[in-house]
Write a protein that holds these residues in place. Structure first.
Motif, mmCIF file in Angstrom:
data_model
loop_
_atom_site.group_PDB
_atom_site.id
_atom_site.type_symbol
_atom_site.label_atom_id
_atom_site.label_comp_id
_atom_site.label_asym_id
_atom_site.label_seq_id
_atom_site.Cartn_x
_atom_site.Cartn_y
_atom_site.Cartn_z
ATOM 1 N N VAL A 104 -1.559 32.120 101.702
ATOM 2 C CA VAL A 104 -1.748 31.796 103.123
ATOM 3 C C VAL A 104 -0.633 30.870 103.605
ATOM 4 O O VAL A 104 -0.084 31.052 104.697
ATOM 5 C CB VAL A 104 -3.139 31.174 103.340
ATOM 6 C CG1 VAL A 104 -3.265 30.596 104.738
ATOM 7 C CG2 VAL A 104 -4.223 32.224 103.124
ATOM 8 N N ARG A 105 -0.277 29.871 102.785
ATOM 9 C CA ARG A 105 0.828 28.983 103.165
ATOM 10 C C ARG A 105 2.145 29.742 103.232
ATOM 11 O O ARG A 105 2.946 29.537 104.145
ATOM 12 C CB ARG A 105 0.949 27.836 102.154
ATOM 13 C CG ARG A 105 -0.144 26.796 102.235
ATOM 14 C CD ARG A 105 0.248 25.544 101.477
ATOM 15 N NE ARG A 105 0.586 25.843 100.084
ATOM 16 C CZ ARG A 105 -0.276 25.819 99.091
ATOM 17 N NH1 ARG A 105 -1.538 25.519 99.315
ATOM 18 N NH2 ARG A 105 0.119 26.076 97.862
ATOM 19 N N ALA A 109 -0.029 32.101 107.496
ATOM 20 C CA ALA A 109 -1.236 32.746 108.013
ATOM 21 C C ALA A 109 -2.318 31.700 108.265
ATOM 22 O O ALA A 109 -2.138 30.501 108.005
ATOM 23 C CB ALA A 109 -1.731 33.806 107.033
ATOM 24 N N GLN A 110 -3.447 32.166 108.781
ATOM 25 C CA GLN A 110 -4.571 31.284 109.054
ATOM 26 C C GLN A 110 -5.796 31.628 108.213
ATOM 27 O O GLN A 110 -6.632 30.766 107.976
ATOM 28 C CB GLN A 110 -4.960 31.345 110.546
ATOM 29 C CG GLN A 110 -4.088 30.502 111.443
ATOM 30 C CD GLN A 110 -2.684 31.038 111.565
ATOM 31 O OE1 GLN A 110 -2.481 32.249 111.687
ATOM 32 N NE2 GLN A 110 -1.696 30.157 111.536
ATOM 33 N N ILE A 111 -5.925 32.879 107.779
ATOM 34 C CA ILE A 111 -7.106 33.258 107.012
ATOM 35 C C ILE A 111 -6.683 34.023 105.764
ATOM 36 O O ILE A 111 -5.604 34.625 105.708
ATOM 37 C CB ILE A 111 -8.082 34.131 107.832
ATOM 38 C CG1 ILE A 111 -7.433 35.487 108.157
ATOM 39 C CG2 ILE A 111 -8.534 33.424 109.079
ATOM 40 C CD1 ILE A 111 -8.432 36.540 108.594
ATOM 41 N N GLY A 112 -7.558 33.993 104.749
ATOM 42 C CA GLY A 112 -7.375 34.768 103.528
ATOM 43 C C GLY A 112 -8.715 34.906 102.831
ATOM 44 O O GLY A 112 -9.501 33.952 102.783
ATOM 45 N N VAL A 113 -8.995 36.096 102.293
ATOM 46 C CA VAL A 113 -10.267 36.362 101.620
ATOM 47 C C VAL A 113 -9.990 37.213 100.388
ATOM 48 O O VAL A 113 -9.165 38.131 100.431
ATOM 49 C CB VAL A 113 -11.284 37.097 102.526
ATOM 50 C CG1 VAL A 113 -12.659 37.125 101.865
ATOM 51 C CG2 VAL A 113 -11.359 36.470 103.899
ATOM 52 N N GLY A 184 -4.096 44.088 104.087
ATOM 53 C CA GLY A 184 -5.082 44.363 103.047
ATOM 54 C C GLY A 184 -4.396 44.869 101.796
ATOM 55 O O GLY A 184 -3.593 45.801 101.861
ATOM 56 N N GLN A 185 -4.700 44.261 100.642
ATOM 57 C CA GLN A 185 -4.063 44.628 99.368
ATOM 58 C C GLN A 185 -5.153 44.977 98.362
ATOM 59 O O GLN A 185 -6.058 44.178 98.111
ATOM 60 C CB GLN A 185 -3.216 43.467 98.842
ATOM 61 C CG GLN A 185 -2.595 43.697 97.476
ATOM 62 C CD GLN A 185 -1.457 44.689 97.524
ATOM 63 O OE1 GLN A 185 -0.679 44.707 98.468
ATOM 64 N NE2 GLN A 185 -1.354 45.527 96.506
ATOM 65 N N VAL A 199 -5.233 38.986 104.172
ATOM 66 C CA VAL A 199 -4.510 37.851 104.728
ATOM 67 C C VAL A 199 -4.229 38.174 106.185
ATOM 68 O O VAL A 199 -3.844 39.309 106.508
ATOM 69 C CB VAL A 199 -3.187 37.572 103.982
ATOM 70 C CG1 VAL A 199 -2.531 36.313 104.526
ATOM 71 C CG2 VAL A 199 -3.423 37.441 102.498
ATOM 72 N N GLY A 200 -4.407 37.202 107.095
ATOM 73 C CA GLY A 200 -4.173 37.441 108.512
ATOM 74 C C GLY A 200 -3.694 36.196 109.218
ATOM 75 O O GLY A 200 -3.922 35.067 108.757
#
Length: 344
Positions: A104-105, A109-113, A184-185, A199-200
């Motif tokens: 994310v850094r 980005a701002q979001i990650g799951v 999306g991965q 990640v977005g």
């Protein structure tokens, strides 16, 4: 004449001062005398200096942009190297937290799951990161949305620009802002699916970062694949070790049982054979030929059973490592006749 020359000299001095400051050349009157020639030469020189100054400024600006680009690349490369160093662990939990934060850094980005499959083939969010706010519920980011799609396709998907109506939004402290891109991965081990990561961000992804983000997501997916495989292998190793201990205990119990049973069977069998031998050799017993033949069959079968019991004892000794092997000559004729007699 004096006033004319003084006025021309003043204008010439102003033009020289403007030229020295690289300012636009002031308008000078047309003259047909020597001062007019000086005005024309000074105007040409001023234009040349201004053109050269513009070229130098353009070159300097281009070099500053190139230096800034190199600086950004260097910063991005350093961030990527730091991110890759965080992926050396084989702990799924550590990768799902520290690795996801690093990605994310890196992406700005701002979001990650991170989603992983459970035993019922359901995608379960293992860890999530929201750097600046709270992500609002949106079908694109649910387990059956983009994560399921990339998992089934087994290939990454980058969505930019229009992410649907309404788009997924990030709830900041004072406002809501839509996401501009989502990557999306898939996470898979060979032909076996393991999960997916998202990640977005709310800012458009620069071309320089786009490649790094794609590669970083791929590296994190590989790290999660390795960690997931390591956990599976460790679980199987523990299970095999437990099964091995169980089998060893069962084998020990079996050996003890065989040894005990063999001793218990051999004692009464030895008594039976002893009494049968006494009956066969006692002169006081008046046995009929048929009875004597039956007695000999009892002795023969009893001795065969005693041989089997002794073999079981030898097997128990062999499994316990207490069997002594002795080499000795064997008469093959009697051995073959005994085997044929048993099978006849």
């Amino acid at each position: 004449i004096a006033r004319d020359i003084a006025g021309a000299a003043g204008k010439l001095e102003g033009a020289l001062a403007a030229t020295g400051r690289l300012e636009p050349f002031p308008h000078l009157p047309e003259r047909r005398d020597e001062l007019g020639s000086v005005f024309k030469s000074l105007g040409k020189m001023a234009k040349l200096l201004l053109d050269q100054d513009a070229n130098l400024r353009s070159t300097l600006a281009e070099r500053e942009r190139a230096l800034a680009e190199l600086t950004r690349r260097d910063i991005a490369a350093s961030a990527y190297a730091e991110f890759v160093r965080e992926l050396k662990t084989l702990d799924v939990e550590a990768l799902s937290t520290a690795g996801l934060r690093g990605l994310v850094r890196l992406a700005g980005a701002q979001i990650g799951v991170v989603f992983l499959l459970d035993g019922a083939d359901r995608l379960v969010p293992v860890h999530a990161v929201s750097a600046e706010g709270r992500i609002l519920e949106h079908h694109l980011l649910t387990p059956d949305g983009l994560p399921r799609t990339v998992l089934e396709r087994r290939e990454p998907i980058m969505l930019e620009g229009d992410l649907g109506t309404p788009p997924p939004e990030l709830h900041l402290s004072i406002a809501r802002t839509p996401l501009r891109w989502v990557l999306g991965q898939p996470i898979s081990v060979g032909a076996e699916a393991a999960g997916a990561l998202l990640v977005g961000g709310i800012d458009p992804l620069a071309d320089l970062l786009a490649d790094l983000v794609r590669d970083g997501a791929r590296q994190l997916a590989v790290g999660l694949q390795n960690a997931w495989t390591h956990d599976r292998l460790r679980e199987k190793s523990i299970m095999l070790a437990e099964q091995g201990d169980t089998l060893q205990r069962a084998n020990k119990v079996k050996t003890e049982f065989l040894a005990s049973m063999s001793h218990e069977l051999r004692t009464p069998l030895s008594a039976i054979l002893g009494f049968a031998d006494l009956l066969a050799t006692s002169p006081k017993e008046n046995l009929s030929p048929r009875a004597r033949e039956s007695l000999e069959r009892i002795k023969r079968n009893g001795e065969h059973l005693l041989t089997l019991i002794n073999d079981v004892l030898d097997l128990a000794k062999a499994e316990a490592g207490r069997l002594d092997v002795r080499l000795a000559p064997v008469m093959m004729g009697p051995l073959v006749r005994a085997c044929v007699a048993e099978l006849d």
